[in-house]
Design a protein around this motif. Structure first.
Motif, PDB file in Angstrom:
ATOM      1  N   LEU A 212      39.551  40.287  30.478  1.00 31.27           N
ATOM      2  CA  LEU A 212      40.265  41.439  30.873  1.00 31.27           C
ATOM      3  C   LEU A 212      39.159  42.530  30.668  1.00 31.27           C
ATOM      4  O   LEU A 212      38.982  43.349  31.861  1.00 31.27           O
ATOM      5  CB  LEU A 212      41.082  41.651  29.872  1.00 31.27           C
ATOM      6  N   GLU A 213      38.232  42.552  29.812  1.00 31.99           N
ATOM      7  CA  GLU A 213      37.196  43.535  29.890  1.00 31.99           C
ATOM      8  C   GLU A 213      36.299  43.530  31.145  1.00 31.99           C
ATOM      9  O   GLU A 213      35.957  44.520  31.741  1.00 31.99           O
ATOM     10  CB  GLU A 213      36.390  43.697  28.482  1.00 31.99           C
ATOM     11  N   VAL A 214      35.858  42.381  31.154  1.00 32.69           N
ATOM     12  CA  VAL A 214      34.983  42.416  32.645  1.00 32.69           C
ATOM     13  C   VAL A 214      35.871  42.497  33.722  1.00 32.69           C
ATOM     14  O   VAL A 214      35.095  43.467  34.799  1.00 32.69           O
ATOM     15  CB  VAL A 214      34.862  40.729  32.732  1.00 32.69           C
ATOM     16  N   ALA A 215      37.096  42.286  34.039  1.00 29.42           N
ATOM     17  CA  ALA A 215      37.960  42.542  35.202  1.00 29.42           C
ATOM     18  C   ALA A 215      38.187  44.285  35.125  1.00 29.42           C
ATOM     19  O   ALA A 215      37.959  44.731  36.355  1.00 29.42           O
ATOM     20  CB  ALA A 215      39.295  42.088  35.162  1.00 29.42           C
ATOM     21  N   LEU A 216      38.223  44.842  34.114  1.00 29.09           N
ATOM     22  CA  LEU A 216      38.390  46.252  34.082  1.00 29.09           C
ATOM     23  C   LEU A 216      37.080  46.820  34.580  1.00 29.09           C
ATOM     24  O   LEU A 216      37.113  48.141  35.233  1.00 29.09           O
ATOM     25  CB  LEU A 216      38.929  46.810  32.712  1.00 29.09           C
ATOM     26  N   LYS A 217      35.970  46.441  34.063  1.00 28.52           N
ATOM     27  CA  LYS A 217      34.659  47.258  34.385  1.00 28.52           C
ATOM     28  C   LYS A 217      34.456  46.905  35.768  1.00 28.52           C
ATOM     29  O   LYS A 217      33.789  47.965  36.337  1.00 28.52           O
ATOM     30  CB  LYS A 217      33.744  46.428  33.612  1.00 28.52           C
ATOM     31  N   ALA A 218      34.877  45.709  36.385  1.00 25.11           N
ATOM     32  CA  ALA A 218      34.562  45.564  37.866  1.00 25.11           C
ATOM     33  C   ALA A 218      35.404  46.567  38.685  1.00 25.11           C
ATOM     34  O   ALA A 218      35.038  46.936  39.636  1.00 25.11           O
ATOM     35  CB  ALA A 218      34.947  44.260  38.329  1.00 25.11           C
ATOM     36  N   THR A 219      36.673  46.887  38.365  1.00 29.85           N
ATOM     37  CA  THR A 219      37.502  47.862  39.060  1.00 29.85           C
ATOM     38  C   THR A 219      37.490  49.063  38.592  1.00 29.85           C
ATOM     39  O   THR A 219      38.037  49.989  39.293  1.00 29.85           O
ATOM     40  CB  THR A 219      39.050  47.163  38.861  1.00 29.85           C
ATOM     41  N   GLY A 220      36.828  49.495  37.535  1.00 32.38           N
ATOM     42  CA  GLY A 220      36.718  50.822  36.796  1.00 32.38           C
ATOM     43  C   GLY A 220      37.972  51.174  36.359  1.00 32.38           C
ATOM     44  O   GLY A 220      38.204  52.423  35.944  1.00 32.38           O
ATOM     45  N   GLY A 221      38.783  50.050  35.671  1.00 31.93           N
ATOM     46  CA  GLY A 221      40.099  50.392  35.133  1.00 31.93           C
ATOM     47  C   GLY A 221      39.869  50.914  33.701  1.00 31.93           C
ATOM     48  O   GLY A 221      38.705  50.652  33.096  1.00 31.93           O
ATOM     49  N   THR A 222      40.818  51.247  32.999  1.00 36.23           N
ATOM     50  CA  THR A 222      40.778  51.356  31.685  1.00 36.23           C
ATOM     51  C   THR A 222      42.142  50.697  30.786  1.00 36.23           C
ATOM     52  O   THR A 222      42.919  50.115  31.292  1.00 36.23           O
ATOM     53  CB  THR A 222      40.729  52.880  31.204  1.00 36.23           C
ATOM     54  N   ALA A 223      41.778  50.414  29.713  1.00 39.79           N
ATOM     55  CA  ALA A 223      43.073  49.776  28.769  1.00 39.79           C
ATOM     56  C   ALA A 223      43.289  50.509  27.632  1.00 39.79           C
ATOM     57  O   ALA A 223      42.404  51.158  27.065  1.00 39.79           O
ATOM     58  CB  ALA A 223      42.178  48.511  28.523  1.00 39.79           C
ATOM     59  N   PRO A 224      44.493  50.346  27.297  1.00 46.77           N
ATOM     60  CA  PRO A 224      44.832  51.056  26.106  1.00 46.77           C
ATOM     61  C   PRO A 224      44.184  50.498  24.899  1.00 46.77           C
ATOM     62  O   PRO A 224      43.677  49.554  24.941  1.00 46.77           O
ATOM     63  CB  PRO A 224      46.413  50.803  26.056  1.00 46.77           C
ATOM     64  N   PRO A 225      44.192  51.218  23.658  1.00 43.94           N
ATOM     65  CA  PRO A 225      43.441  50.878  22.527  1.00 43.94           C
ATOM     66  C   PRO A 225      44.205  49.596  21.931  1.00 43.94           C
ATOM     67  O   PRO A 225      45.129  49.426  21.847  1.00 43.94           O
ATOM     68  CB  PRO A 225      43.770  52.030  21.432  1.00 43.94           C
ATOM     69  N   GLY A 226      43.184  48.496  21.371  1.00 46.11           N
ATOM     70  CA  GLY A 226      43.545  47.582  21.000  1.00 46.11           C
ATOM     71  C   GLY A 226      43.771  46.507  21.867  1.00 46.11           C
ATOM     72  O   GLY A 226      43.988  45.196  21.472  1.00 46.11           O
ATOM     73  N   ALA A 227      43.527  46.686  23.046  1.00 47.32           N
ATOM     74  CA  ALA A 227      43.829  45.613  24.259  1.00 47.32           C
ATOM     75  C   ALA A 227      42.698  44.796  24.652  1.00 47.32           C
ATOM     76  O   ALA A 227      42.499  43.469  24.723  1.00 47.32           O
ATOM     77  CB  ALA A 227      44.333  46.245  25.530  1.00 47.32           C
ATOM     78  N   LEU A 228      41.279  45.405  24.203  1.00 47.13           N
ATOM     79  CA  LEU A 228      40.197  44.619  24.480  1.00 47.13           C
ATOM     80  C   LEU A 228      39.628  43.990  23.604  1.00 47.13           C
ATOM     81  O   LEU A 228      40.225  44.307  22.050  1.00 47.13           O
ATOM     82  CB  LEU A 228      39.273  45.786  24.962  1.00 47.13           C
ATOM     83  N   ALA A 229      38.641  43.241  23.438  1.00 48.27           N
ATOM     84  CA  ALA A 229      38.012  42.485  22.332  1.00 48.27           C
ATOM     85  C   ALA A 229      37.211  43.395  21.379  1.00 48.27           C
ATOM     86  O   ALA A 229      36.826  44.372  21.695  1.00 48.27           O
ATOM     87  CB  ALA A 229      37.141  41.399  23.011  1.00 48.27           C
ATOM     88  N   THR A 230      37.219  42.986  20.318  1.00 49.96           N
ATOM     89  CA  THR A 230      36.408  43.818  19.276  1.00 49.96           C
ATOM     90  C   THR A 230      35.407  42.788  18.850  1.00 49.96           C
ATOM     91  O   THR A 230      35.367  41.601  18.905  1.00 49.96           O
ATOM     92  CB  THR A 230      37.220  44.158  17.931  1.00 49.96           C
ATOM     93  N   ALA A 231      34.153  43.484  18.344  1.00 53.74           N
ATOM     94  CA  ALA A 231      32.991  42.797  18.021  1.00 53.74           C
ATOM     95  C   ALA A 231      33.376  41.916  16.856  1.00 53.74           C
ATOM     96  O   ALA A 231      32.898  40.897  16.619  1.00 53.74           O
ATOM     97  CB  ALA A 231      31.910  43.869  17.546  1.00 53.74           C
ATOM     98  N   ALA A 232      33.956  42.378  15.710  1.00 51.89           N
ATOM     99  CA  ALA A 232      34.130  41.739  14.752  1.00 51.89           C
ATOM    100  C   ALA A 232      35.625  40.638  14.590  1.00 51.89           C
ATOM    101  O   ALA A 232      35.615  39.616  14.135  1.00 51.89           O
ATOM    102  CB  ALA A 232      34.152  42.354  13.327  1.00 51.89           C
ATOM    103  N   ALA A 248      48.106  45.506  29.421  1.00 53.06           N
ATOM    104  CA  ALA A 248      47.017  45.922  30.196  1.00 53.06           C
ATOM    105  C   ALA A 248      46.586  44.617  31.067  1.00 53.06           C
ATOM    106  O   ALA A 248      45.954  44.780  32.161  1.00 53.06           O
ATOM    107  CB  ALA A 248      45.946  45.914  28.799  1.00 53.06           C
ATOM    108  N   ALA A 249      46.984  43.362  30.716  1.00 58.31           N
ATOM    109  CA  ALA A 249      46.529  42.247  31.502  1.00 58.31           C
ATOM    110  C   ALA A 249      47.593  42.204  32.810  1.00 58.31           C
ATOM    111  O   ALA A 249      46.942  42.149  33.953  1.00 58.31           O
ATOM    112  CB  ALA A 249      46.706  40.745  30.576  1.00 58.31           C
ATOM    113  N   ALA A 250      48.793  42.576  32.539  1.00 53.44           N
ATOM    114  CA  ALA A 250      49.459  42.754  33.787  1.00 53.44           C
ATOM    115  C   ALA A 250      49.069  43.547  34.966  1.00 53.44           C
ATOM    116  O   ALA A 250      49.262  43.559  36.222  1.00 53.44           O
ATOM    117  CB  ALA A 250      50.929  43.084  33.403  1.00 53.44           C
ATOM    118  N   ALA A 251      48.809  44.759  34.189  1.00 54.48           N
ATOM    119  CA  ALA A 251      48.421  45.869  35.043  1.00 54.48           C
ATOM    120  C   ALA A 251      46.982  45.852  35.755  1.00 54.48           C
ATOM    121  O   ALA A 251      46.578  45.932  37.084  1.00 54.48           O
ATOM    122  CB  ALA A 251      47.930  47.179  34.226  1.00 54.48           C
ATOM    123  N   ALA A 252      46.124  44.614  35.091  1.00 53.12           N
ATOM    124  CA  ALA A 252      45.019  44.199  35.625  1.00 53.12           C
ATOM    125  C   ALA A 252      45.152  43.260  36.898  1.00 53.12           C
ATOM    126  O   ALA A 252      43.948  42.589  37.554  1.00 53.12           O
ATOM    127  CB  ALA A 252      43.748  43.853  34.774  1.00 53.12           C
TER     128      ALA A 252
END
Length: 351
Positions: A212-232, A248-252
């Motif tokens: 999802l993070e890759v898809a959003l970067k490719a389209t310039g979109g944003t996701a709500p807090p907590g939707a993307l991967a965290t490092a830890a 967020a996934a449905a929106a993407a």
């Protein structure tokens, strides 16, 4: 997992294989490595043996230990009914220590446990099965290489489903079974409902957050807090399909099939099977749907709560034991990580 070094060993093996592949591609064509495939034995429908299997052990909070056993019926269709006795026994000690007498085709993992005392030490308990003229045994022991953790998959903190037969009754989590006793009449259907709860964690969901993070970067979109991967990924929270992630996934543009592909399977699946008994047992659906019950706290409050019902019919009077296995989205046998599934048994006296 068997121990922390297991994952490291797998990683090292992968590195070695990758290195061999790169060296092979760099060599001239006439110097390429040559591999010869060894023919696999053709599966047999019948006539083969049942091999007892030792899965490993883990420690209880009171200092005792659990030895976990399964088996491999080498036939693809032939089943066996082998009563407790010379052809199906544990030793030393009582020949009957809870092992099955009905053997389904192919590999059946994590079927039953034997609890041994704190001072078990270097002693062993052997399970012997005689089938189709073959006598095979396996010892259960506390060897260091055989330690497992069926109560938690350390990578994402996944744990087995919790199940119960009663909305207000006892529940169980993990391979040591919950036991229920009841009566029935031969030829008359008997209904069983299992209530299930699960933390709904999946390594695929963690991967979906990255996708999802890759898809959003490719389209310039944003996701709500907590939707993307965290490092830890503390506590494995990023391995759960939270409402924020799903929105967020449905929106993407991720449809339901894509989400299901990442998740890997239903939150909880139930599988019913005959475990003991001389007669036949027929289930109207041995793998009933586990329908979600939103807001339920039965048997415990968790990310997923649901229930599933099956109906069993017994061909003749006698003593029977049924086994029900609850798997989470990691699949049967926990995807070979020796976690995360839960066992329960129903002892039925059929008149």
């Amino acid at each position: 997992m068997r121990n922390p070094s297991f994952a490291i060993a797998r990683l090292r093996a992968a590195v070695v294989l990758a290195s061999v592949a790169m060296v092979s591609m760099a060599l001239p064509a006439n110097a390429q490595f040559k591999f010869r495939q060894v023919p696999a034995e053709r599966p047999h429908e019948s006539g083969q043996s049942v091999t007892p299997a030792y899965e490993g052990w883990w420690r209880n909070s009171d200092g005792t230990y659990n030895l976990l056993f399964g088996y491999f019926n080498r036939n693809t269709t032939e089943t066996f009914d082998i009563p407790i006795g010379p052809n199906n026994h544990m030793d030393p000690g009582q020949p009957d220590q809870g092992q099955p007498t009905h053997f389904l085709p192919r590999r059946q993992k994590g079927v039953f446990t034997i609890t041994v005392p704190k001072d078990f030490g270097d002693r062993k308990i052997a399970w012997t099965i005689v089938s189709n003229g073959h006598t095979l045994s396996v010892p259960g022991h506390l060897g260091a290489a055989w330690i497992i953790n069926p109560m938690s998959e350390v990578g994402i903190g996944n744990t087995p489903p919790t199940i119960s037969f009663d909305e207000h009754g006892p529940s169980v989590q993990g391979p040591k079974p919950l036991l229920l006793e009841c009566t029935a009449k031969a030829g008359e259907p008997l209904s069983f409902t299992v209530f299930a709860a699960d933390d709904d964690r999946s390594i695929g969901i963690r991967a979906m957050r990255v996708a999802l993070e890759v898809a959003l970067k490719a389209t310039g979109g944003t996701a709500p807090p907590g939707a993307l991967a965290t490092a830890a990924g503390p506590g494995g929270e990023d391995a759960v399909a939270t409402p924020e992630l799903l929105r967020a996934a449905a929106a993407a543009g991720f449809d339901a099939d894509t989400v299901a592909m990442f998740k890997g399977g239903p939150s909880v699946t139930l599988t019913w099977q005959k475990y003991r008994g001389a007669g036949e047992v027929t289930f109207d659906n041995p793998r009933p749907n586990v329908d979600e019950v939103p807001g339920s706290e039965i048997p415990i409050k968790n990310v997923f709560n649901g229930k599933g019902t099956t109906i069993a019919t017994f061909s003749k009077p006698g003593e029977y034991t049924l086994r029900v296995v609850a798997n989470d989205s990691s699949g049967p046998d926990g995807g070979d990580f020796v976690c995360c599934w839960t066992n329960a048994e129903v002892k039925v006296k059929v008149e």
